[in-house]
Design a protein around this motif. Structure first.
Motif, PDB file in Angstrom:
ATOM      1  N   VAL A 195       0.856  -1.191   0.000  1.00  0.00           N
ATOM      2  CA  VAL A 195       0.000   0.000   0.000  1.00  0.00           C
ATOM      3  C   VAL A 195       0.884   1.230   0.000  1.00  0.00           C
ATOM      4  O   VAL A 195       1.828   1.339   0.790  1.00  0.00           O
ATOM      5  N   VAL A 196       0.572   2.167  -0.868  1.00  0.00           N
ATOM      6  CA  VAL A 196       1.308   3.428  -0.915  1.00  0.00           C
ATOM      7  C   VAL A 196       0.899   4.273   0.289  1.00  0.00           C
ATOM      8  O   VAL A 196      -0.289   4.535   0.505  1.00  0.00           O
ATOM      9  N   GLN A 197       1.884   4.709   1.053  1.00  0.00           N
ATOM     10  CA  GLN A 197       1.620   5.497   2.253  1.00  0.00           C
ATOM     11  C   GLN A 197       1.840   6.979   1.973  1.00  0.00           C
ATOM     12  O   GLN A 197       1.928   7.394   0.813  1.00  0.00           O
ATOM     13  N   ALA A 198       1.885   7.761   3.031  1.00  0.00           N
ATOM     14  CA  ALA A 198       1.994   9.217   2.884  1.00  0.00           C
ATOM     15  C   ALA A 198       3.283   9.600   2.183  1.00  0.00           C
ATOM     16  O   ALA A 198       4.318   8.935   2.325  1.00  0.00           O
ATOM     17  N   HIS A 199       3.199  10.674   1.397  1.00  0.00           N
ATOM     18  CA  HIS A 199       4.341  11.236   0.659  1.00  0.00           C
ATOM     19  C   HIS A 199       4.903  10.246  -0.361  1.00  0.00           C
ATOM     20  O   HIS A 199       6.093  10.305  -0.698  1.00  0.00           O
ATOM     21  N   TYR A 208      10.970   3.185   1.098  1.00  0.00           N
ATOM     22  CA  TYR A 208      11.204   3.656  -0.266  1.00  0.00           C
ATOM     23  C   TYR A 208      10.246   4.822  -0.558  1.00  0.00           C
ATOM     24  O   TYR A 208       9.115   4.851  -0.046  1.00  0.00           O
ATOM     25  N   ARG A 209      10.703   5.730  -1.413  1.00  0.00           N
ATOM     26  CA  ARG A 209       9.874   6.892  -1.733  1.00  0.00           C
ATOM     27  C   ARG A 209      10.039   7.240  -3.208  1.00  0.00           C
ATOM     28  O   ARG A 209      11.141   7.181  -3.756  1.00  0.00           O
ATOM     29  N   GLY A 210       8.927   7.567  -3.842  1.00  0.00           N
ATOM     30  CA  GLY A 210       8.925   7.988  -5.231  1.00  0.00           C
ATOM     31  C   GLY A 210       7.989   9.162  -5.435  1.00  0.00           C
ATOM     32  O   GLY A 210       6.859   9.176  -4.917  1.00  0.00           O
ATOM     33  N   GLU A 211       8.445  10.160  -6.196  1.00  0.00           N
ATOM     34  CA  GLU A 211       7.632  11.353  -6.419  1.00  0.00           C
ATOM     35  C   GLU A 211       6.369  11.039  -7.210  1.00  0.00           C
ATOM     36  O   GLU A 211       5.315  11.648  -6.992  1.00  0.00           O
ATOM     37  N   SER A 212       6.460  10.063  -8.108  1.00  0.00           N
ATOM     38  CA  SER A 212       5.294   9.742  -8.937  1.00  0.00           C
ATOM     39  C   SER A 212       4.229   8.948  -8.193  1.00  0.00           C
ATOM     40  O   SER A 212       3.145   8.703  -8.738  1.00  0.00           O
ATOM     41  N   LEU A 213       4.511   8.529  -6.955  1.00  0.00           N
ATOM     42  CA  LEU A 213       3.568   7.701  -6.193  1.00  0.00           C
ATOM     43  C   LEU A 213       2.692   8.508  -5.253  1.00  0.00           C
ATOM     44  O   LEU A 213       1.817   7.936  -4.587  1.00  0.00           O
ATOM     45  N   TYR A 228      -1.039   8.127  -5.635  1.00  0.00           N
ATOM     46  CA  TYR A 228      -1.630   6.795  -5.432  1.00  0.00           C
ATOM     47  C   TYR A 228      -1.662   6.422  -3.951  1.00  0.00           C
ATOM     48  O   TYR A 228      -1.632   5.246  -3.594  1.00  0.00           O
ATOM     49  N   ARG A 229      -1.736   7.407  -3.089  1.00  0.00           N
ATOM     50  CA  ARG A 229      -1.753   7.135  -1.649  1.00  0.00           C
ATOM     51  C   ARG A 229      -2.989   6.306  -1.290  1.00  0.00           C
ATOM     52  O   ARG A 229      -4.110   6.599  -1.702  1.00  0.00           O
ATOM     53  N   GLY A 230      -2.759   5.241  -0.505  1.00  0.00           N
ATOM     54  CA  GLY A 230      -3.835   4.354  -0.071  1.00  0.00           C
ATOM     55  C   GLY A 230      -4.177   3.261  -1.055  1.00  0.00           C
ATOM     56  O   GLY A 230      -5.026   2.414  -0.745  1.00  0.00           O
ATOM     57  N   ILE A 252       7.735   0.143  -9.675  1.00  0.00           N
ATOM     58  CA  ILE A 252       6.368   0.147  -9.167  1.00  0.00           C
ATOM     59  C   ILE A 252       5.403   0.035 -10.346  1.00  0.00           C
ATOM     60  O   ILE A 252       5.472   0.807 -11.306  1.00  0.00           O
ATOM     61  N   TYR A 253       4.485  -0.943 -10.226  1.00  0.00           N
ATOM     62  CA  TYR A 253       3.465  -1.172 -11.247  1.00  0.00           C
ATOM     63  C   TYR A 253       2.088  -1.155 -10.585  1.00  0.00           C
ATOM     64  O   TYR A 253       1.951  -1.451  -9.391  1.00  0.00           O
TER      65      TYR A 253
END
Length: 436
Positions: free
Chosen positions: A238-242, A252-257, A260-262, A279-280
């Motif tokens: 699950v994509v978390q905050a930021h 891990y962190r990506g600007e394009s994600l 897609y939070r949550g 990430i797909y």
């Protein structure tokens, strides 16, 4: 040039990359880890070979026995152009690349006939086939023998392919790492093996035959994103905050994600470079996976770790945390025991003090001392003379007393002896009960 499938179908190679064969083996050499410690097992080698030219298209080394995912990674290495760094010191360019154009031919193992490989073949346009018998993979098997005789035999840690040639000090002499073996094999395949004469037609080399079989032109390289299906695939996250994702105890962190939070996403990664994730979007019945972007490990931009190294670090961290927790637990247990013992001693001390207080209170009302004093006064007022102990008697006086007393004692003894042995005969007319 002809191979037989498990279904009995004959496959003939008429051009390069038409039939690509794959197999893996355990190398006859012992290696060490990054700290110089001897590994418990020998390394595994997966090779991708072209049937038409017998060229090595790609390979990959593993510490453990490879499965379907490892075979997919080796296939990815074979399809993409090889861009090795300068420390590999390759004298020639490894131009052989490209996907299987028609068949991907492997043995009948579960790892080589998995659904993962079939999904890759469906996306890239080739068909996975299993060989009928081990002799059908002779091209790959001969390559393994060549590696042992021409490459590994003179290296430290070589164990030998049979009992007669097995060195005695292979474990002690082992000093090469898996990265060193990778450099040695890459140099051998690129500079020597692929440019040796083709066995069935010595007039041309293996590379020349492969180049002719490709229509004298190199294949167009595929987009690397199209080959991400060959990468290792993990469970969804699950994509978390930021735009952050947690994986293997790293953030891990990506600007394009961020958008897609949550939402659930699919992670793919290269096991040799685990600090970057691909990430797909999650695949559904209607839509295929879409590439969303990269995610990099936070605060680790200058590092590079493999999946094995990261798992080893996590294991050490978990062990240290467990030992620290056990120490705290033992410390708390010791403190609890000390507290319990202290409370027990306090209870015993209170009990002893209470008993002492009760004894002292009972002594105040007791007349034992007065009775003892009165008894001593009564005994001292008596007129009876106390019997004194006799004075010391000499030995001669004692002997005279014994001589004087001897006749009386003997007479008394005779009378006692007579009374003792006197036979009492009762009268028959007398009643026995009265006698008793």
């Amino acid at each position: 040039m002809t191979v037989v499938t498990k279904d009995g179908q004959l496959l003939k190679a008429d051009f390069s990359n038409q039939i690509i064969q794959c197999d893996h083996t355990k190398l006859d050499i012992r290696i060490v880890d990054s700290n110089g410690n001897l590994l418990s097992d020998r390394p595994w080698l997966t090779t991708i070979v072209d049937t038409y030219s017998s060229c090595v298209v790609g390979f990959h080394l593993w510490i453990k026995q490879p499965g379907s995912t490892e075979v997919a990674l080796a296939l990815r290495h074979a399809i993409l152009p090889k861009n090795y760094p300068e420390d590999y010191q390759l004298n020639k360019v490894w131009e052989i690349c490209g996907p299987p154009l028609q068949y991907f031919f492997t043995d009948g193992g579960k790892d080589l006939g998995s659904k993962h490989l079939k999904a890759i073949g469906k996306k890239l346009g080739f068909k996975c086939e299993l060989r009928d018998r081990p002799p059908e993979g002779g091209i790959v098997e001969r390559l393994f023998g060549t590696i042992n005789t021409q490459v590994l035999k003179d290296l430290p840690g070589y164990t030998g392919s049979n009992v007669q040639e097995r060195p005695k000090n292979a474990e002690k002499e082992a000093c090469l790492k898996i990265q060193d073996i990778d450099k040695i094999l890459a140099s051998f395949f690129c500079d020597i093996y692929n440019h040796e004469p083709y066995p069935k037609d010595p007039c041309e080399t293996r590379f020349e035959r492969w180049f002719i079989g490709m229509g004298r032109k190199l294949p167009e390289p595929l987009d690397e994103r199209e080959l991400d299906i060959c990468l290792m695939k993990e469970a969804q996250r699950v994509v978390q905050a930021h735009g952050s994702i947690q994986f293997e105890n790293l953030i891990y962190r990506g600007e394009s994600l961020k958008a897609y939070r949550g939402e659930f996403v699919t992670l793919r990664y290269d096991p040799d470079h685990i600090l970057t994730l691909y990430i797909y979007s999650c695949e559904t019945n209607d839509n295929l996976e879409d590439f969303l972007g990269y995610a990099h490990a936070v605060n680790m931009d200058t590092h590079d770790l493999s999946i094995e190294e990261l798992k080893a670090l996590n294991k050490e961290r978990s062990q240290a945390r467990k030992e620290h927790f056990n120490y705290d637990a033992l410390l708390a247990l010791g403190q609890r025991k000390e507290l319990v013992e202290e409370r027990k001693e306090d209870k015993k001390e209170k009990r002893r003090s209470e008993q002492k207080r009760l004894r002292s209170a009972s002594k105040k009302t007791s007349n034992v001392v007065e009775l003892r004093k009165s008894r001593a006064n009564v005994s001292s007022k008596k007129d009876d003379k106390l019997e004194l102990l006799p004075e010391r008697v000499s030995r001669e006086e004692l002997q005279v007393q014994k001589i004087e007393l001897q006749p009386e004692v003997s007479g008394q003894a005779d009378t006692q002896e007579q009374e003792r042995h006197k036979l009492v005969v009762p009268n028959r007319k007398q009643n026995l009960k009265k006698i008793w």
